[in-house]
Design an enzyme around this catalytic site. Structure first.
Site, PDB file in Angstrom:
ATOM      1  N   ASP A   1      -4.956  -3.910  13.863  1.00  0.00           N
ATOM      2  CA  ASP A   1      -3.633  -3.481  13.327  1.00  0.00           C
ATOM      3  C   ASP A   1      -2.619  -4.809  13.630  1.00  0.00           C
ATOM      4  O   ASP A   1      -2.577  -5.604  14.686  1.00  0.00           O
ATOM      5  CB  ASP A   1      -2.750  -2.573  14.274  1.00  0.00           C
ATOM      6  CG  ASP A   1      -3.498  -1.226  13.779  1.00  0.00           C
ATOM      7  OD1 ASP A   1      -4.396  -1.362  13.108  1.00  0.00           O
ATOM      8  OD2 ASP A   1      -3.180  -0.106  14.127  1.00  0.00           O
TER       9      ASP A   1
ATOM     10  N   ASP B   1      -8.329   5.926   7.124  1.00  0.00           N
ATOM     11  CA  ASP B   1      -8.471   5.355   8.584  1.00  0.00           C
ATOM     12  C   ASP B   1      -9.851   5.490   8.900  1.00  0.00           C
ATOM     13  O   ASP B   1     -10.547   6.074   8.335  1.00  0.00           O
ATOM     14  CB  ASP B   1      -7.411   5.642   9.480  1.00  0.00           C
ATOM     15  CG  ASP B   1      -6.998   4.462  10.275  1.00  0.00           C
ATOM     16  OD1 ASP B   1      -7.613   3.741  10.443  1.00  0.00           O
ATOM     17  OD2 ASP B   1      -5.913   4.805  11.016  1.00  0.00           O
TER      18      ASP B   1
HETATM   19  C1  GLA Z   1      -4.694   2.972  12.926  1.00  0.00           C
HETATM   20  C2  GLA Z   1      -4.386   2.138  11.803  1.00  0.00           C
HETATM   21  C3  GLA Z   1      -2.827   1.927  11.622  1.00  0.00           C
HETATM   22  C4  GLA Z   1      -2.114   3.165  11.475  1.00  0.00           C
HETATM   23  C5  GLA Z   1      -2.826   4.178  12.650  1.00  0.00           C
HETATM   24  C6  GLA Z   1      -2.157   5.409  12.478  1.00  0.00           C
HETATM   25  O1  GLA Z   1      -4.546   2.058  14.108  1.00  0.00           O
HETATM   26  O2  GLA Z   1      -5.149   0.860  11.688  1.00  0.00           O
HETATM   27  O3  GLA Z   1      -2.472   1.353  10.301  1.00  0.00           O
HETATM   28  O4  GLA Z   1      -2.521   3.843  10.537  1.00  0.00           O
HETATM   29  O5  GLA Z   1      -4.069   4.314  13.020  1.00  0.00           O
HETATM   30  O6  GLA Z   1      -2.471   6.058  13.771  1.00  0.00           O
END
Ligand code: GLA
Length: 549
Positions: free
Chosen positions: A219, A164
């Protein structure tokens, strides 16, 4: 004029355009060549269903692994059982190692990975290319700890790492992701590397040799509008995807309750036609029969996992009615007729527009209803609001496999063609721009009656169907190359390189390549520029012959 070219010529301008990104497209990207993720990864990740809530724990992950086996998901191709953020304690131990949260994972991560492996599945983990992960308050990230964390993950048996982007301290993304790629590589364990920087630094332009997949957007949430807007961003990036390097529009929401079954079928179909990773994001322990039906639709999965590894492209889009087409290894096309409007609508395209060669009729199979039909060329259906109709379309009789014995490759119809300049010519050199403007294929004075005249960067693919054993071909720069051309010729059987010319220039005589094609589904003839970036790379596949059973 050989069969293949007359066929391409007979398609006319519209047909040529319909062959998708046939002419003058981006070069085949250089990818991580480790044989991982040759088709888009399939599996599970808990994030979309649990976030960091307490139900994310050992019991859940074990339950998912069990269901993968008992509910036929493993058999359908799902392989990776991945866990997301919030698996670790908030501080490293005295040696600087990450420590699993003892409440969620009382037996640690290694024991969990062992449990998953014992079921013939693979295990994935998460961390961030920053000082902390993305969860509120965050858990320790790997920035500055890449080697130590990679070694720990490998020692636990991790097969997949999602990396990430939070708390990255403004350090250049390429540097951060390359550092972890190298650290993973140094462990010697094959680990799929998922670049998750949300498309912020255009990873499709630089991550093909960094990760096996890269997120293209922020996301996803379990809402129609979110799924739709991600689709629109991801669909524009088709040219960057291929075996070992995929666009990742984020994990599936199928089954989480925020969309209708019709919308979830659209979500799953769109992800598959876009060759997206299929990571189930719902708690399968609570999933309905309908959710399982969607997630295990073998025909739709086969489109996603097709070994040709092309991301489908938009053929037409008008008034909320969009048509996608994806070339498949056996010469068929997958087509999605998508209706994003609030009313039912008729969505129409044609065999020609989706890139199929001319034929007296076409066989259609509806991949959701499983009904078969035939058509003279029109592909049309009434599509419910927010729904799709998805077909697999074959030219009547199909392209079939090459005939038994030894065949001139230039007499066969390629399943897909990309070329750096002008069309791929059959039995003549590339020429300058128009179809048929080349001369006899000639390398250092030696002329060849048969072959393909291409221009780097180029890729021509053929369906083998596992029945062919051998290719022989002479390769070189055509004498017509006005300035000094340079190129490298590579032959791939599916995604395995089986012959490589090394660098050839106008001064080199033809080089004979032979390649073992045994068991391969797809033959790929790839030509890349020799590295000088100059043009005039008029490249010949002279006298290419394949032997099939
Ligand atoms: C980010 C990523 C998500 C998830 C969250 C976890 O937003 O893009 O897919 O992994 O972190 O905290």
């Amino acid at each position: 004029m050989g069969t293949a070219l007359s066929l391409l010529a007979s398609l006319g301008a519209a047909g040529l355009a319909g062959l998708g990104a046939q002419l003058a497209v981006a070069p085949p990207a250089a990818a991580v060549e480790d044989g991982l993720a040759l088709t888009p990864p399939m599996g599970f990740n808990n994030w979309n269903s649990t976030n960091c809530r307490s139900e994310f724990n050992e019991e859940m992950v074990k339950g998912i692994a069990d269901l993968f086996v008992s509910k036929g998901l493993k058999e359908a191709g799902y392989q990776y059982v991945n866990i997301d953020d919030c698996w670790a304690k908030s501080a490293r131990d005295g040696n600087g190692n990450l420590v699993p949260d003892p409440v969620r994972f009382p037996h640690g991560i290694k024991a969990l990975a062992d449990y998953v492996h014992a079921r013939g599945l693979k295990f994935g983990l998460y961390t961030s290319a920053g000082t902390k992960t993305c969860a509120r308050n965050g858990f320790p990230g790997a920035l500055g700890h890449e080697q130590q964390d990679a070694r720990l993950f490998a020692s636990w048996g991790v097969d997949y790492l999602k990396y990430d982007n939070c708390n990255n301290q403004g350090v250049d993304a390429r540097a951060r992701y390359r550092k972890m790629r190298d650290a993973l590589r140094d462990t010697g364990r094959p680990i799929v590397f998922s670049v998750c920087e949300w498309g912020e630094n255009k990873p499709w332009e630089w991550a093909a040799d960094v990760g096996h997949l890269w997120r293209t957007t922020g996301d996803i949430t379990d809402k129609w509008a979110s799924m739709l807007s991600i689709t629109k961003k991801n669909q524009a990036l088709a040219e960057y995807a291929g075996p070992g390097h995929w666009n990742d529009p984020d994990m599936l929401e199928v089954g989480n309750g925020g969309m209708t079954a019709t919308e979830y079928r659209s979500h799953f179909s769109l992800w598959s036609v876009m060759a997206a990773p299929l990571l189930i994001g719902t708690d399968l322990r609570k999933a309905s029969a309908e959710t399982f039906d969607i997630l295990t639709n073998r025909d739709v999965i086969a489109v996603d996992q097709d070994p040709l590894g092309k991301q489908g492209t938009v053929v037409s889009s008008e008034g909320g009615r969009t048509v996608y087409s994806k070339p498949l290894a056996n010469g068929d096309r997958a087509v999605v007729l998508f209706n994003e409007t609030k009313e039912p609508a008729t969505v129409t395209t044609s065999a020609r527009a989706i890139g199929l060669p001319e034929a007296s009729s076409y066989a259609l199979r509806d991949l959701w209803s499983k009904e078969g039909s035939t058509s003279q060329g029109t592909i049309s259906a009434s599509v419910p609001s927010h729904g799709v109709v998805m077909y697999r379309v074959a030219r009547d009789g199909g392209l079939g496999t090459p005939p038994a014995g030894t065949s001139e490759l230039s007499a066969l119809v390629p399943t897909s063609v990309t070329n750096g300049w002008g069309p791929v010519e059959t039995d003549t050199s590339n020429g300058e721009r128009a179809p048929g403007d080349g001369g006899p294929i000639t390398i250092q004075g030696a002329s060849y009656p048969r072959g393909l005249g291409v221009h780097a960067p180029s890729e021509v693919t053929y369906h083998l169907g596992g029945r062919c054993s051998r290719l022989t071909v002479d390769v070189g720069i055509d004498d017509e190359s006005s300035t000094r051309g340079t190129a490298v010729f590579r032959v791939l059987r599916d995604s395995t390189k089986v012959a490589d010319s090394g660098l050839l220039t106008t001064d080199d005589p033809a080089e004979r390549l032979t390649a073992d094609l045994s068991g391969g589904s797809v033959l790929r003839l790839v030509v890349t520029d020799g590295g000088d970036g100059r043009t005039s790379d008029h490249a010949d596949w002279a006298a290419p012959r394949i032997t099939c059973a």
